[in-house]
Enzyme design. Structure first.
Site, PDB file in Angstrom:
ATOM      1  N   SER A 146       1.492   8.424   1.132  1.00 53.15           N
ATOM      2  CA  SER A 146       2.389   7.519   1.846  1.00 53.15           C
ATOM      3  C   SER A 146       1.990   7.449   3.324  1.00 53.15           C
ATOM      4  O   SER A 146       0.908   6.964   3.630  1.00 53.15           O
ATOM      5  CB  SER A 146       3.841   7.967   1.642  1.00 53.15           C
ATOM      6  OG  SER A 146       4.745   6.981   2.076  1.00 53.15           O
ATOM      7  N   SER A 147       2.819   7.935   4.225  1.00 47.74           N
ATOM      8  CA  SER A 147       2.415   7.960   5.632  1.00 47.74           C
ATOM      9  C   SER A 147       1.102   8.716   5.796  1.00 47.74           C
ATOM     10  O   SER A 147       0.241   8.331   6.603  1.00 47.74           O
ATOM     11  CB  SER A 147       3.511   8.618   6.479  1.00 47.74           C
ATOM     12  OG  SER A 147       3.159   8.632   7.844  1.00 47.74           O
TER      13      SER A 147
END
Length: 426
Positions: A146-147
């Protein structure tokens, strides 16, 4: 959308912990926090895992967490530390300390070589590991979810002279999240609506380090087809970007199905350390990595003892011209096929994934008839050739063994509605 990502990330953290934390070996070394590790403009925290037994000159893996996460959470909730125990490399776990615990993949500073913000702090961690743990500067890798998957893209763009390869789980292309107003969220990117040519994406990466002419790191990409947090079209845009950066064709040279519902494509060559490898997970949302996927990332890096085997032969060929073998016994084809479609719709656009399944006999070519509703415009497609309402196989995915399937897809504007495909084969 940002609140949504934080909520999903929190659920992901809980899920990862429940799946993997019990697999940590009882006698393993412990995670250690390091302070004073060097230039750290965004106040990151550094955690490092050094196995009890390491190689004499160990490789370094940077493992970057999701929003709401932390270095210790990513250590406990993923398999990278247990793989380090097995293969003797070091894992560095950065921790973001800003509100929401997301990494900066948006600012001009973060998208520039030595520009500042989080990438500079992470680079200080790498240098510290090289100097204090005898880490091998020629074997530095990065992965994240994700991030952290977005940061994997950023680090490979900012520091191609440092990282040899990356594995990005449910990320977005380098520069996709770019903003200039001080915000850290780009909703156009998160919803999969930033669509550029391969050259434009590649130019974003090259602009991060002007004048750099050395080798570029290899990239492995992972994404779930039903991801609505960082939408699935970003997967195709990442493929565009990194095939362009690495100077290889967007047409895969190898396609297979490692597990049911997975489609793996390799670009540039068919070996286990191809320049670009992409794994699409059908029916899965924002919840990667799943069990076993970290080990596949380690194999892509070559940290599992396989070494740089770019010329290695694939386990099987999916080319229609492959020589006869138990999996492809030279069947002339002619079997039946079926086609099913799944749609991920958002306001103003959608992604459709179509699965072609062979019947009781192998097929060597297929054609899907699929009419689109009025007002729908196709903006991008992959693994398929289109002529009006007819969608046909490309060279590498026409042969499908009996009972097996291949997948292709397209992105469109408008409302998909009810799509009804029909399939014919030869």
């Amino acid at each position: 959308m940002r609140r949504r990502l934080l909520a999903v990330a929190a659920a992901l953290a809980a899920a990862l912990t429940s799946v993997f934390v019990l697999a940590r070996p009882a006698a393993a070394a412990s995670l250690t926090e390091v302070t004073g590790f060097g230039n750290n403009p965004s106040n990151l925290r550094m955690y490092v895992y050094v196995p009890n037994t390491v190689q004499a000159r160990p490789a370094i893996l940077v493992a970057v967490h999701y929003c709401t996460g932390s270095g210790p959470a990513f250590y406990s909730g993923t398999e990278f530390a247990s793989l380090a125990d097995r293969y003797g490399f070091i894992v560095v776990y950065p921790s973001a300390t800003r509100s929401g615990s997301c990494f900066d993949v948006s600012s001009p500073q973060a998208l520039t070589h030595n520009g500042g913000s989080d990438p500079v702090g992470i680079m200080s961690m790498v240098t510290y590991a090289e100097q204090h743990y005898n880490g091998d500067p020629s074997r530095v890798y990065v992965t994240g979810a994700s991030s952290g998957g977005m940061m994997t893209n950023v680090l490979l763009g900012d520091y191609p002279d440092v990282f040899k390869a990356g594995a990005a789980f449910m990320g977005v292309p380098f520069g996709c999240f770019a903003t200039t107003d001080g915000s850290s969220w780009n909703s156009q990117c998160s919803s999969g609506q930033r669509i550029y040519t391969p050259q434009q994406w590649g130019d974003m990466v090259r602009a991060a380090y002007p004048g750099y002419t050395g080798a570029r790191p290899r990239m492995q990409l992972w994404h779930g087809t039903t991801d609505t947090t960082l939408a699935y079209p970003n997967f195709g845009e990442e493929i565009k970007q990194w095939t362009n950066v690495l100077g290889v064709s967007q047409t895969p040279v190898y396609t297979d199905t490692p597990q049911s519902g997975w489609t793996r494509t390799r670009y540039g060559n068919a070996g286990t350390q191809a320049p670009v490898e992409a794994i699409s997970i059908s029916g899965v949302g924002h919840s990667l990595p799943l069990a076993g996927q970290a080990a596949m990332a380690i194999a892509f890096f070559g940290l599992n003892g396989t070494g740089p085997t770019q010329s290695a032969s694939p386990s099987r060929s999916t080319s229609p011209s492959a020589s006869a073998s138990p999996s492809n016994p030279g069947n002339p084809g002619g079997g039946a096929c079926t086609a099913t479609v799944s749609v991920n719709q958002w306001q103003g656009g959608f992604v459709a994934t179509v699965r072609v399944t062979a019947g009781s006999a192998a097929i060597n070519a297929w054609n899907v008839t699929l009419a689109l509703p009025a007002g729908v415009s196709v903006t991008n497609s992959w693994n398929v050739t289109r002529s009006g309402n007819n969608w046909s196989n490309v060279a590498y995915n026409g042969h499908v063994n009996a009972g097996q399937y291949t997948e292709w897809g397209f992105q469109g504007t408008g409302t998909a509605g009810s799509l009804t495909p029909s399939c014919s084969a030869s």
